[in-house]
Design a protein around this motif. Structure first.
Motif, short mmCIF file in Angstrom:
data_model
loop_
_atom_site.label_atom_id
_atom_site.label_comp_id
_atom_site.label_asym_id
_atom_site.label_seq_id
_atom_site.Cartn_x
_atom_site.Cartn_y
_atom_site.Cartn_z
N ILE A 106 -1.33 2.66 -15.86
CA ILE A 106 -0.60 1.64 -15.32
C ILE A 106 -0.15 2.39 -14.27
O ILE A 106 0.58 2.76 -13.91
CB ILE A 106 -0.31 0.75 -16.24
N ALA A 107 -0.34 1.57 -13.22
CA ALA A 107 0.82 1.80 -11.87
C ALA A 107 1.17 -0.10 -11.51
O ALA A 107 0.93 -0.86 -11.59
CB ALA A 107 0.07 2.54 -10.17
N LEU A 108 2.41 0.20 -10.60
CA LEU A 108 3.19 -1.28 -10.94
C LEU A 108 3.48 -1.06 -8.76
O LEU A 108 4.15 -0.06 -8.59
CB LEU A 108 4.45 -1.25 -11.23
N PHE A 109 3.15 -1.99 -8.41
CA PHE A 109 2.84 -1.66 -6.47
C PHE A 109 3.54 -3.03 -6.09
O PHE A 109 3.45 -4.58 -6.23
CB PHE A 109 1.75 -1.77 -6.21
N LYS A 110 5.16 -2.70 -5.23
CA LYS A 110 5.31 -3.76 -4.87
C LYS A 110 4.57 -4.89 -3.60
O LYS A 110 3.54 -4.11 -3.58
CB LYS A 110 6.97 -3.28 -4.12
N GLU A 111 5.22 -6.30 -3.77
CA GLU A 111 4.54 -6.49 -2.15
C GLU A 111 4.10 -5.64 -1.17
O GLU A 111 5.00 -5.37 -0.41
CB GLU A 111 4.86 -7.87 -2.02
N GLY A 112 2.48 -5.78 -0.91
CA GLY A 112 2.28 -5.15 0.83
C GLY A 112 1.95 -3.22 0.58
O GLY A 112 2.41 -2.68 1.64
N GLN A 113 3.07 -2.95 -0.58
CA GLN A 113 2.84 -1.45 -0.76
C GLN A 113 1.40 -0.79 -1.28
O GLN A 113 1.23 -1.38 -2.47
CB GLN A 113 3.98 -1.36 -1.71
N GLN A 114 1.62 0.08 -0.36
CA GLN A 114 -0.16 1.32 -1.41
C GLN A 114 0.29 2.27 -2.41
O GLN A 114 -0.10 2.44 -2.85
CB GLN A 114 -0.64 1.42 -0.03
N ALA A 115 1.36 2.39 -2.55
CA ALA A 115 1.86 3.94 -3.30
C ALA A 115 3.08 3.18 -4.38
O ALA A 115 3.84 2.41 -3.93
CB ALA A 115 2.55 4.59 -2.46
N ALA A 116 2.56 2.88 -5.64
CA ALA A 116 3.30 3.11 -7.03
C ALA A 116 4.68 2.85 -7.24
O ALA A 116 5.23 4.04 -6.26
CB ALA A 116 2.55 3.80 -8.11
N ALA A 117 5.22 1.85 -6.80
CA ALA A 117 6.29 1.95 -7.43
C ALA A 117 7.30 2.82 -8.18
O ALA A 117 8.30 2.68 -9.45
CB ALA A 117 7.12 0.99 -7.19
N ALA A 118 6.40 2.67 -9.26
CA ALA A 118 6.28 2.59 -10.99
C ALA A 118 4.63 3.43 -11.71
O ALA A 118 3.69 2.42 -10.94
CB ALA A 118 7.22 1.96 -11.81
N GLN A 119 4.88 4.43 -12.48
CA GLN A 119 3.36 4.28 -13.11
C GLN A 119 3.34 5.18 -14.55
O GLN A 119 4.68 5.58 -14.50
CB GLN A 119 2.26 4.97 -12.03
N GLY A 120 2.29 4.94 -14.87
CA GLY A 120 3.21 5.19 -16.61
C GLY A 120 1.62 5.81 -17.06
O GLY A 120 0.30 5.05 -16.68
N ARG A 121 1.83 6.07 -18.55
CA ARG A 121 0.41 5.48 -19.35
C ARG A 121 0.98 5.00 -20.49
O ARG A 121 1.89 4.70 -20.55
CB ARG A 121 0.60 7.64 -20.02
N PHE A 122 0.30 4.13 -21.19
CA PHE A 122 0.36 3.16 -22.14
C PHE A 122 -0.94 2.98 -23.17
O PHE A 122 -2.33 3.57 -22.55
CB PHE A 122 0.29 2.25 -21.06
N VAL A 123 -0.73 3.78 -24.74
CA VAL A 123 -2.07 4.07 -25.38
C VAL A 123 -1.61 2.75 -26.15
O VAL A 123 -0.49 2.88 -27.31
CB VAL A 123 -1.56 5.49 -26.46
N HIS A 124 -2.85 1.93 -26.69
CA HIS A 124 -3.21 1.27 -27.61
C HIS A 124 -3.73 1.76 -28.50
O HIS A 124 -4.81 2.70 -28.48
CB HIS A 124 -3.43 -0.03 -27.12
N VAL A 125 -3.22 1.58 -29.54
CA VAL A 125 -4.48 1.57 -31.12
C VAL A 125 -4.91 0.17 -31.86
O VAL A 125 -3.95 -0.89 -32.16
CB VAL A 125 -4.00 2.53 -32.27
#
Length: 150
Positions: A106-125
């Motif tokens: 998952i990556a979180l993007f600021k308005e109008g930005q192409q590069a992620a402000a944050a990114q991560g891994r998320f594991v669901h079971v």
């Protein structure tokens, strides 16, 4: 630790690496005393993005589904501050679908930005709501989840 032994921080993911997005407005309560969205809220954004997608796809009724997904692992790398007010866009993709688990990027993007402000891994079971034991992901779920694979 020498310079050569230090771990290198990955570059931010870009929007072009995702096909599914969800918009998440920041809230006043998300901001800490330093004037930016607090780090714990980023994980909440991950959770909201994925579970919102499940609900929108008709895969999950949070109050009544017999099977639910539980988070068993998460992590986040931060590149830029998020603030209030701002609409954050979450890009969602799947790294791997197991028999009862799903690994998301998952990556979180600021308005109008192409590069992620944050990114991560998320594991669901996927588990039975009552006994919390893992259950096999159904073909219906698997077909829907495959649409998030890159």
């Amino acid at each position: 630790m020498s310079e050569s032994e230090k771990p290198t921080k990955p570059a931010p993911i870009t929007r072009t690496e995702f096909t599914v997005f969800r918009e998440l407005p920041t809230r006043w309560m998300d901001v800490d005393i330093y004037g930016h969205v607090n780090n714990v809220q980023y994980l909440s954004f991950f959770d909201t993005a994925v579970n919102g997608w499940y609900v929108d796809e008709g895969l999950l009724d949070p109050a009544r589904s017999e099977e639910i997904f539980l988070v068993v692992e998460t992590g986040c790398q931060y590149f830029a501050e998020l603030v209030f007010p701002e609409v954050v866009t979450a890009g969602i993709r799947i790294e791997k679908i197991g028999s009862s688990s799903v690994i998301y990027t998952i990556a979180l993007f600021k308005e109008g930005q192409q590069a992620a402000a944050a990114q991560g891994r998320f594991v669901h079971v996927l588990v039975d709501r009552e006994n919390r034991r893992p259950v096999r992901i159904s073909d219906r779920w698997r077909d829907a989840l495959k649409r998030l694979s890159v």
